[in-house]
Write an enzyme that holds these catalytic residues in place. Structure first.
Site, PDB file in Angstrom:
ATOM      1  N   GLY A  80       0.849  -1.244  -0.160  1.00  0.00           N
ATOM      2  CA  GLY A  80       0.108   0.046  -0.045  1.00  0.00           C
ATOM      3  C   GLY A  80       0.808   1.265   0.085  1.00  0.00           C
ATOM      4  O   GLY A  80       1.958   1.381   0.508  1.00  0.00           O
ATOM      5  N   ARG A 144       1.018  -5.844  -5.033  1.00  0.00           N
ATOM      6  CA  ARG A 144       1.003  -6.792  -4.027  1.00  0.00           C
ATOM      7  C   ARG A 144       1.634  -8.048  -4.472  1.00  0.00           C
ATOM      8  O   ARG A 144       1.263  -9.124  -3.767  1.00  0.00           O
ATOM      9  CB  ARG A 144      -0.115  -6.789  -3.235  1.00  0.00           C
ATOM     10  CG  ARG A 144      -0.770  -5.205  -2.574  1.00  0.00           C
ATOM     11  CD  ARG A 144      -1.687  -5.519  -1.498  1.00  0.00           C
ATOM     12  NE  ARG A 144      -2.349  -4.300  -1.017  1.00  0.00           N
ATOM     13  CZ  ARG A 144      -1.779  -3.719   0.023  1.00  0.00           C
ATOM     14  NH1 ARG A 144      -0.694  -4.586   0.509  1.00  0.00           N
ATOM     15  NH2 ARG A 144      -1.921  -2.903   0.648  1.00  0.00           N
ATOM     16  N   ASP A 175       5.368  -8.128   5.487  1.00  0.00           N
ATOM     17  CA  ASP A 175       5.677  -9.044   4.638  1.00  0.00           C
ATOM     18  C   ASP A 175       6.668  -8.730   3.405  1.00  0.00           C
ATOM     19  O   ASP A 175       7.325  -9.612   3.128  1.00  0.00           O
ATOM     20  CB  ASP A 175       4.210  -9.191   4.031  1.00  0.00           C
ATOM     21  CG  ASP A 175       3.151  -9.759   4.820  1.00  0.00           C
ATOM     22  OD1 ASP A 175       3.426 -10.573   5.722  1.00  0.00           O
ATOM     23  OD2 ASP A 175       1.778  -9.730   4.513  1.00  0.00           O
ATOM     24  N   LYS A 201       8.295   0.790   5.588  1.00  0.00           N
ATOM     25  CA  LYS A 201       7.090   1.420   5.085  1.00  0.00           C
ATOM     26  C   LYS A 201       5.728   0.832   5.517  1.00  0.00           C
ATOM     27  O   LYS A 201       5.685  -0.328   5.553  1.00  0.00           O
ATOM     28  CB  LYS A 201       7.203   1.450   3.404  1.00  0.00           C
ATOM     29  CG  LYS A 201       5.923   1.974   2.817  1.00  0.00           C
ATOM     30  CD  LYS A 201       5.285   0.990   1.905  1.00  0.00           C
ATOM     31  CE  LYS A 201       4.493  -0.064   2.721  1.00  0.00           C
ATOM     32  NZ  LYS A 201       3.566  -0.977   1.585  1.00  0.00           N
ATOM     33  N   THR A 202       4.661   1.632   6.007  1.00  0.00           N
ATOM     34  CA  THR A 202       3.569   1.455   6.066  1.00  0.00           C
ATOM     35  C   THR A 202       2.689   2.377   7.084  1.00  0.00           C
ATOM     36  O   THR A 202       3.109   2.679   8.180  1.00  0.00           O
ATOM     37  CB  THR A 202       2.949   0.115   6.614  1.00  0.00           C
ATOM     38  OG1 THR A 202       1.798  -0.051   6.678  1.00  0.00           O
ATOM     39  CG2 THR A 202       3.794  -0.303   7.910  1.00  0.00           C
ATOM     40  N   ASP A 204       0.166   1.956   8.631  1.00  0.00           N
ATOM     41  CA  ASP A 204      -0.492   1.131   9.403  1.00  0.00           C
ATOM     42  C   ASP A 204       0.369   1.226  10.856  1.00  0.00           C
ATOM     43  O   ASP A 204      -0.182   0.942  12.066  1.00  0.00           O
ATOM     44  CB  ASP A 204      -0.619  -0.504   9.236  1.00  0.00           C
ATOM     45  CG  ASP A 204      -1.337  -0.723   7.890  1.00  0.00           C
ATOM     46  OD1 ASP A 204      -1.979   0.458   7.363  1.00  0.00           O
ATOM     47  OD2 ASP A 204      -1.625  -1.687   7.618  1.00  0.00           O
TER      48      ASP A 204
HETATM   49  P1  FBP Z   1       0.628  -2.084   3.528  1.00  0.00           P
HETATM   50  O1  FBP Z   1       0.585  -2.959   4.929  1.00  0.00           O
HETATM   51  O2  FBP Z   1       0.829  -2.711   2.318  1.00  0.00           O
HETATM   52  O3  FBP Z   1       1.471  -0.770   3.855  1.00  0.00           O
HETATM   53  O4  FBP Z   1      -0.811  -1.442   3.359  1.00  0.00           O
HETATM   54  C1  FBP Z   1      -1.370  -0.779   4.239  1.00  0.00           C
HETATM   55  C2  FBP Z   1      -2.839  -0.464   3.905  1.00  0.00           C
HETATM   56  O5  FBP Z   1      -3.132   0.882   3.472  1.00  0.00           O
HETATM   57  C3  FBP Z   1      -3.980  -0.982   4.967  1.00  0.00           C
HETATM   58  O6  FBP Z   1      -3.920   0.088   5.783  1.00  0.00           O
HETATM   59  C4  FBP Z   1      -5.090  -1.308   4.279  1.00  0.00           C
HETATM   60  O7  FBP Z   1      -6.002  -2.220   4.912  1.00  0.00           O
HETATM   61  C5  FBP Z   1      -4.842  -1.911   2.957  1.00  0.00           C
HETATM   62  O8  FBP Z   1      -3.342  -1.291   2.740  1.00  0.00           O
HETATM   63  C6  FBP Z   1      -5.605  -1.608   1.861  1.00  0.00           C
HETATM   64  O9  FBP Z   1      -5.026  -2.273   0.559  1.00  0.00           O
HETATM   65  P2  FBP Z   1      -5.289  -1.680  -0.743  1.00  0.00           P
HETATM   66  O10 FBP Z   1      -4.231  -0.928  -1.175  1.00  0.00           O
HETATM   67  O11 FBP Z   1      -4.856  -3.002  -1.526  1.00  0.00           O
HETATM   68  O12 FBP Z   1      -7.015  -1.269  -0.984  1.00  0.00           O
END
Ligand code: FBP
Length: 559
Positions: A80, A144, A175, A201-202, A204
């Protein structure tokens, strides 16, 4: 491009020069620290990563001028989006060029799949200069695709050979960095000579540990959401007629929700980790909100805010069991996929669920039942960002209040609205903190490469302090690993950091929450991220970082 004009802020931010830690501002040398182990399952991790396991921590300190050979480096953005990705790339680019102007940087397109499918572009100064300090991952895109099979690794080795790439920087969450760790070991075993460096990175905030204080993007994203929540609270307190149910992104961990609560002081804040710890049922969560609505209505406050973490449902034990059974029923089920009507699908699910789970499933609002059976992600899991938990809670609270009204226990009004804040914050202009932090992470990656390191994550510490005092270095990826059971198998993974219920940020929330619940004058209004002005406004750190830093210092002084 015809018709396209960069905004004044965009133009101005392109020329912002991110700050670097003092030690990186001139010539540096590398200082070896203590050898590392793994966070748990040391023997298993050592056996799985015999080459990269146990490497020491490293730190960059001011040092003598040294010459480095030119290198070709690849970079991917994985998973993400998170504000600051472009600055990791510009910091990496500037670092490589500073060490040797003949070095080259290749960006692989669309995340890990770009590496596997050999889709790339060379990132030159004219490209990079158009993305400095901007949000988004659009410079090379993200994806992803899981990079975990040996065949994929061999494809990566092929392109590295073709482009004479000496190192790859993988910018991703837990991951992606787990995969980076496996790839580093594989490349070392095969003597490819290609180094692997990870970057945390994230948005979250769940990629953190004793070494990594914060993942990039968390600062900006939580500030963007907090601005919006603050604005909503001011509206609620002005018109005094709506309850706002606000779901916040963050996947499993509730760090974002916790941080936003500390910044804005909502009336109700749900933390998934707490719900799981107390083994609460969905009905307990609903009752908690109902109690607050009733209490506030007794004071004539028929308005309020409720913060809901995105991953809540998976933390409620009975919902978790239901979701697990649904995953088994729905995943790779062609018969189910080909059914034409929702009614047919609903009946099929009910027939196949165990009696306990079937009765929970039936108690859910129909739109939630439907969302829970939608397509799974690449890992076979429910896509939490697509489940409208805030709407579900709103509906369930409404139902309870109607019953209470009939019995005379609730005399107030309940008008509610729902919001979901996620995508609004992931590509925002990086705050000064994220702009500086990401640039430093990228720059540090270049140094790790120059020093021949592999299987390391770029590390920038002491981040609560001014940038000058930040400490840059590297931490072995293996040191963050443990063994976890995933999809029925024991596998080595980087340990995800959920909200620590004994940690300072949660303790602070726990203490303040009761005060916020009943009042209408405790709302806080953080306002928009500021890039220019007094440092206490522009460089303000998030509350989580402040509270954790304070706790860390207090612990250190006790020793
Ligand atoms: P990462 O863990 O890859 O940084 O992604 C975070 C995130 O934004 C989460 O908070 C959310 O649940 C998910 O990605 C949403 O995924 P997508 O971008 O596939 O809609």
């Amino acid at each position: 491009m015809e018709g396209y004009k960069q905004s004044p802020l965009e133009v101005d931010r392109l020329s912002y020069q991110p700050k670097l830690p003092k030690a990186l501002q001139k010539t540096v040398s590398i200082k070896k620290g203590a050898a590392t182990t793994a966070v748990a399952n040391q023997t298993e991790i050592r056996n799985l990563f015999p080459i990269t396991y146990g490497a020491p921590l490293v730190e960059f300190v001011s040092g003598e001028e040294k010459s480095y050979s030119a290198v070709n480096v690849g970079v991917i953005l994985s998973g993400g989006q998170a504000p600051g990705g472009h600055n990791v790339i510009s910091g990496l680019f500037d670092g490589l060029k500073k060490l040797n102007p003949a070095s080259r940087l290749f960006g692989f397109l669309g995340g890990p799949s770009g590496l596997i499918d050999h889709k790339y572009k060379e990132l030159t100064a004219d490209i990079i200069d158009n993305y400095r300090n901007t949000g988004g991952f659009d410079i090379i895109g993200s994806g992803r695709t899981k990079l975990e099979e040996e065949e994929q690794f061999d494809r990566v080795a092929e392109i590295c050979k073709k482009l004479n790439i000496k190192a790859i920087v993988i910018v991703g969450g837990d991951d992606s960095n787990t995969n980076a760790c496996v790839l580093a070991e594989y490349f070392a075993k095969k003597n490819t000579g290609v180094q692997i460096i990870g970057c945390p990175k994230t948005i979250d905030g769940d990629l953190k540990n004793d070494m990594i204080e914060i993942s990039f993007g968390f600062d900006t994203a939580s500030k963007v959401y907090s601005e919006l929540i603050g604005n909503i609270q001011r509206d609620a307190n002005s018109s005094k007629k709506y309850w706002h149910f606000i779901r916040l992104m963050g996947r499993s961990a509730s760090h974002i929700t916790l941080e936003c609560a500390l910044q804005t002081h909502p009336n109700v804040c749900i933390i998934s980790e707490e719900v799981a710890n107390k083994k609460q049922h969905l009905s307990d969560v609903v009752d908690m909100i109902v109690k607050s609505v009733v209490e506030r209505s007794n004071k004539d406050y028929n308005f309020g805010t409720v913060l809901v973490p995105e991953g809540l449902l998976e933390f409620i034990p009975d919902m978790k069991a239901l979701i697990a059974e649904l995953n088994d029923i729905v995943a790779d089920n062609l018969e189910f996929k080909e059914m034409n009507s929702d009614t047919e699908k609903y009946a099929y699910i009910l027939r196949h669920l165990s009696p306990d789970n079937a009765s929970i499933f039936e108690s859910l609002p129909v739109f939630i039942a439907k969302q829970l059976t939608a397509d799974r992600d690449a890992h076979g899991n429910v896509q939490v960002s697509l489940i409208e938990t805030e709407k579900m809670l709103m509906e369930m609270v409404k139902k309870c209040l109607m019953l209470l009204k009939e019995s005379g226990a609730f005399k107030g009004k309940f008008n509610a609205m729902s919001h979901f804040f996620g995508y609004e914050g992931r590509c925002a202009f990086p705050s000064n903190f994220d702009a500086d932090y990401c640039y430093s992470l990228g720059y540090t990656s270049a140094l790790l490469i120059a020093e021949g390191k592999t299987g390391y994550m770029s590390l920038v510490k002491n981040t609560y302090s001014p940038v000058d005092e930040w400490i840059a270095g590297g931490v072995p990826l293996t040191s963050m690993m443990n063994i976890e059971r995933r999809n029925g198998k024991d596998v080595p993974v980087i340990r995800k950091a959920l909200v620590d219920l004994e940690g300072a940020p949660f303790k602070c929330l726990e203490q303040l929450r009761p005060i916020w619940a009943g009042a209408n004058d405790t709302y806080a209004f953080p306002g928009p991220i500021q890039f220019y002005g007094p440092t206490e406004v522009c460089d303000k750190r998030v509350r989580t970082l402040f509270l954790e830093d304070e706790a860390r210092r207090a612990n250190a002084s006790k020793k």
